[in-house]
Design a protein around this motif. Structure first.
Motif, PDB file in Angstrom:
ATOM      1  N   SER A  83       0.765  -1.222  -0.010  1.00 13.75           N
ATOM      2  CA  SER A  83       0.009   0.014   0.005  1.00 13.75           C
ATOM      3  C   SER A  83       1.052   1.181   0.093  1.00 13.75           C
ATOM      4  O   SER A  83       0.354   2.287  -0.022  1.00 13.75           O
ATOM      5  CB  SER A  83      -0.990  -0.020   1.344  1.00 13.75           C
ATOM      6  OG  SER A  83      -0.316  -0.049   2.541  1.00 13.75           O
ATOM      7  N   ASN A  84       2.107   1.252   0.251  1.00 14.71           N
ATOM      8  CA  ASN A  84       2.930   2.387  -0.059  1.00 14.71           C
ATOM      9  C   ASN A  84       3.139   2.774  -1.381  1.00 14.71           C
ATOM     10  O   ASN A  84       3.752   3.979  -1.590  1.00 14.71           O
ATOM     11  CB  ASN A  84       4.400   2.070   0.722  1.00 14.71           C
ATOM     12  CG  ASN A  84       4.218   1.948   2.083  1.00 14.71           C
ATOM     13  OD1 ASN A  84       3.406   2.402   2.753  1.00 14.71           O
ATOM     14  ND2 ASN A  84       5.155   1.188   2.989  1.00 14.71           N
ATOM     15  N   TYR A  85       2.968   1.830  -2.453  1.00 16.24           N
ATOM     16  CA  TYR A  85       3.146   2.242  -3.508  1.00 16.24           C
ATOM     17  C   TYR A  85       1.864   2.854  -3.969  1.00 16.24           C
ATOM     18  O   TYR A  85       0.529   2.751  -3.550  1.00 16.24           O
ATOM     19  CB  TYR A  85       3.337   0.986  -4.592  1.00 16.24           C
ATOM     20  CG  TYR A  85       4.686   0.385  -4.454  1.00 16.24           C
ATOM     21  CD1 TYR A  85       5.516   0.641  -5.285  1.00 16.24           C
ATOM     22  CD2 TYR A  85       4.769  -0.614  -3.654  1.00 16.24           C
ATOM     23  CE1 TYR A  85       6.956   0.299  -5.262  1.00 16.24           C
ATOM     24  CE2 TYR A  85       6.153  -1.166  -3.335  1.00 16.24           C
ATOM     25  CZ  TYR A  85       7.263  -0.744  -4.371  1.00 16.24           C
ATOM     26  OH  TYR A  85       8.553  -1.354  -4.143  1.00 16.24           O
ATOM     27  N   PRO A  86       2.006   3.895  -5.161  1.00 10.80           N
ATOM     28  CA  PRO A  86       0.636   4.580  -5.626  1.00 10.80           C
ATOM     29  C   PRO A  86      -0.326   3.253  -6.280  1.00 10.80           C
ATOM     30  O   PRO A  86      -0.124   2.422  -6.647  1.00 10.80           O
ATOM     31  CB  PRO A  86       1.102   5.317  -6.767  1.00 10.80           C
ATOM     32  CG  PRO A  86       2.554   5.598  -6.754  1.00 10.80           C
ATOM     33  CD  PRO A  86       3.241   4.407  -5.922  1.00 10.80           C
ATOM     34  N   THR A  87      -1.622   3.944  -5.477  1.00  8.79           N
ATOM     35  CA  THR A  87      -2.826   2.767  -5.783  1.00  8.79           C
ATOM     36  C   THR A  87      -3.767   3.552  -6.653  1.00  8.79           C
ATOM     37  O   THR A  87      -3.948   5.042  -5.963  1.00  8.79           O
ATOM     38  CB  THR A  87      -3.081   2.023  -4.793  1.00  8.79           C
ATOM     39  OG1 THR A  87      -2.289   1.415  -4.080  1.00  8.79           O
ATOM     40  CG2 THR A  87      -4.379   1.280  -4.904  1.00  8.79           C
ATOM     41  N   GLY A  88      -4.571   2.817  -7.543  1.00 10.82           N
ATOM     42  CA  GLY A  88      -5.663   3.692  -8.290  1.00 10.82           C
ATOM     43  C   GLY A  88      -6.750   2.974  -8.272  1.00 10.82           C
ATOM     44  O   GLY A  88      -6.635   1.588  -8.228  1.00 10.82           O
ATOM     45  N   TRP A  89      -7.915   3.699  -8.689  1.00  4.67           N
ATOM     46  CA  TRP A  89      -9.146   2.842  -8.933  1.00  4.67           C
ATOM     47  C   TRP A  89      -9.430   3.272 -10.339  1.00  4.67           C
ATOM     48  O   TRP A  89      -9.292   4.686 -10.779  1.00  4.67           O
ATOM     49  CB  TRP A  89     -10.358   3.625  -7.840  1.00  4.67           C
ATOM     50  CG  TRP A  89     -10.219   2.961  -6.505  1.00  4.67           C
ATOM     51  CD1 TRP A  89      -9.600   3.438  -5.521  1.00  4.67           C
ATOM     52  CD2 TRP A  89     -10.610   1.421  -6.220  1.00  4.67           C
ATOM     53  NE1 TRP A  89      -9.705   2.496  -4.405  1.00  4.67           N
ATOM     54  CE2 TRP A  89     -10.405   1.325  -4.679  1.00  4.67           C
ATOM     55  CE3 TRP A  89     -11.457   0.618  -6.922  1.00  4.67           C
ATOM     56  CZ2 TRP A  89     -10.842   0.369  -4.052  1.00  4.67           C
ATOM     57  CZ3 TRP A  89     -11.859  -0.551  -6.000  1.00  4.67           C
ATOM     58  CH2 TRP A  89     -11.238  -0.468  -4.726  1.00  4.67           C
ATOM     59  N   PHE A  90      -9.952   2.258 -11.225  1.00  6.53           N
ATOM     60  CA  PHE A  90     -10.389   2.483 -12.337  1.00  6.53           C
ATOM     61  C   PHE A  90     -11.735   1.742 -12.658  1.00  6.53           C
ATOM     62  O   PHE A  90     -12.411   0.958 -11.831  1.00  6.53           O
ATOM     63  CB  PHE A  90      -9.540   1.785 -13.178  1.00  6.53           C
ATOM     64  CG  PHE A  90      -8.258   2.461 -13.540  1.00  6.53           C
ATOM     65  CD1 PHE A  90      -7.845   3.376 -14.563  1.00  6.53           C
ATOM     66  CD2 PHE A  90      -7.074   1.972 -12.579  1.00  6.53           C
ATOM     67  CE1 PHE A  90      -6.661   3.961 -14.522  1.00  6.53           C
ATOM     68  CE2 PHE A  90      -5.945   2.868 -12.416  1.00  6.53           C
ATOM     69  CZ  PHE A  90      -5.649   3.778 -13.594  1.00  6.53           C
ATOM     70  N   ARG A  91     -12.574   2.271 -13.461  1.00  7.27           N
ATOM     71  CA  ARG A  91     -13.881   1.662 -13.767  1.00  7.27           C
ATOM     72  C   ARG A  91     -14.230   1.339 -15.085  1.00  7.27           C
ATOM     73  O   ARG A  91     -13.605   2.079 -16.096  1.00  7.27           O
ATOM     74  CB  ARG A  91     -15.058   2.453 -13.182  1.00  7.27           C
ATOM     75  CG  ARG A  91     -15.250   3.851 -13.727  1.00  7.27           C
ATOM     76  CD  ARG A  91     -16.261   4.622 -13.008  1.00  7.27           C
ATOM     77  NE  ARG A  91     -16.677   5.909 -13.712  1.00  7.27           N
ATOM     78  CZ  ARG A  91     -17.232   6.841 -13.062  1.00  7.27           C
ATOM     79  NH1 ARG A  91     -17.903   6.623 -12.076  1.00  7.27           N
ATOM     80  NH2 ARG A  91     -17.542   8.070 -13.619  1.00  7.27           N
ATOM     81  N   PRO A 125      -2.877   8.417 -14.008  1.00  9.16           N
ATOM     82  CA  PRO A 125      -3.975   8.283 -14.478  1.00  9.16           C
ATOM     83  C   PRO A 125      -4.389   7.256 -15.587  1.00  9.16           C
ATOM     84  O   PRO A 125      -5.086   6.851 -16.049  1.00  9.16           O
ATOM     85  CB  PRO A 125      -4.749   9.571 -14.843  1.00  9.16           C
ATOM     86  CG  PRO A 125      -3.467  10.410 -15.568  1.00  9.16           C
ATOM     87  CD  PRO A 125      -2.364   9.897 -14.633  1.00  9.16           C
ATOM     88  N   HIS A 126      -3.069   6.842 -15.841  1.00  9.74           N
ATOM     89  CA  HIS A 126      -3.062   5.857 -17.130  1.00  9.74           C
ATOM     90  C   HIS A 126      -2.866   4.444 -16.605  1.00  9.74           C
ATOM     91  O   HIS A 126      -1.924   4.062 -15.930  1.00  9.74           O
ATOM     92  CB  HIS A 126      -1.689   6.133 -17.929  1.00  9.74           C
ATOM     93  CG  HIS A 126      -1.624   7.777 -18.264  1.00  9.74           C
ATOM     94  ND1 HIS A 126      -2.571   8.106 -19.256  1.00  9.74           N
ATOM     95  CD2 HIS A 126      -0.822   8.717 -18.238  1.00  9.74           C
ATOM     96  CE1 HIS A 126      -2.195   9.571 -19.339  1.00  9.74           C
ATOM     97  NE2 HIS A 126      -1.347   9.788 -18.781  1.00  9.74           N
ATOM     98  N   ALA A 127      -3.857   3.730 -17.029  1.00  9.21           N
ATOM     99  CA  ALA A 127      -3.983   2.287 -16.749  1.00  9.21           C
ATOM    100  C   ALA A 127      -2.704   1.354 -17.125  1.00  9.21           C
ATOM    101  O   ALA A 127      -2.458   0.498 -16.421  1.00  9.21           O
ATOM    102  CB  ALA A 127      -5.259   1.620 -17.315  1.00  9.21           C
ATOM    103  N   SER A 128      -2.113   1.787 -18.268  1.00  6.63           N
ATOM    104  CA  SER A 128      -1.157   1.007 -18.613  1.00  6.63           C
ATOM    105  C   SER A 128       0.157   1.247 -17.811  1.00  6.63           C
ATOM    106  O   SER A 128       1.018   0.010 -17.697  1.00  6.63           O
ATOM    107  CB  SER A 128      -0.576   1.503 -20.054  1.00  6.63           C
ATOM    108  OG  SER A 128      -0.163   2.853 -19.950  1.00  6.63           O
ATOM    109  N   GLU A 129       0.201   2.063 -16.733  1.00  7.47           N
ATOM    110  CA  GLU A 129       1.353   2.038 -16.023  1.00  7.47           C
ATOM    111  C   GLU A 129       1.162   1.336 -14.427  1.00  7.47           C
ATOM    112  O   GLU A 129       1.986   1.412 -13.884  1.00  7.47           O
ATOM    113  CB  GLU A 129       1.535   3.513 -15.303  1.00  7.47           C
ATOM    114  CG  GLU A 129       1.832   4.660 -16.739  1.00  7.47           C
ATOM    115  CD  GLU A 129       2.472   5.986 -16.154  1.00  7.47           C
ATOM    116  OE1 GLU A 129       2.276   6.920 -17.137  1.00  7.47           O
ATOM    117  OE2 GLU A 129       2.518   5.954 -15.142  1.00  7.47           O
TER     118      GLU A 129
END
Length: 121
Positions: free
Chosen positions: A30-38, A103-107
């Motif tokens: 959880s220390n790494y950047p975490t994103g939510w996508f839909r 914001p890029h899912a590919s990353e």
């Protein structure tokens, strides 16, 4: 391999609220950047929110959604308020291996299985 387990999806009426959880295996995950996508049926996957040392949100959810993190539980949350029918989608959490918010899912390298959110009008 980082394991991400999502929960909290469901059916809610417009104007209601849900809180999604993304639990990550591993002490430091959880220390790494975490994103939510839909992703809605027939549409591309889109960015919702991300958290690292700061947070960022898609314009469509600003003021309604809040992303947060509990390091003790190794869990990232997405609090969704004032839900709209257009929020209906499968929601995924994902984690990067680099430190910048994106914001890029590919990353994003590791992805959860997704949890369904359905908002009725």
């Amino acid at each position: 391999q980082v394991q991400l387990v999502e929960s909290g999806g469901g059916l809610v009426q417009a104007g209601g609220s849900l809180r999604l959880s993304c639990a990550a295996a591993g002490r430091t995950a959880s220390n790494y950047p975490t994103g939510w996508f839909r992703q809605a049926p027939g549409k591309d996957r889109e960015f919702v929110a991300a958290i690292a040392w700061s947070t960022t949100y898609a314009d469509s959810v600003k003021g309604r959604f809040t992303i947060s993190r509990d390091n003790a539980k190794n869990t990232v949350y997405l609090q969704m308020n004032n839900l709209k029918p257009e929020d209906t989608a499968v929601y995924y959490c994902a984690t990067k291996l680099s430190w910048n918010i994106s914001p890029h899912a590919s990353e994003y390298i590791y992805w959860g299985q997704g949890t369904q959110v359905t908002v009725s009008s």
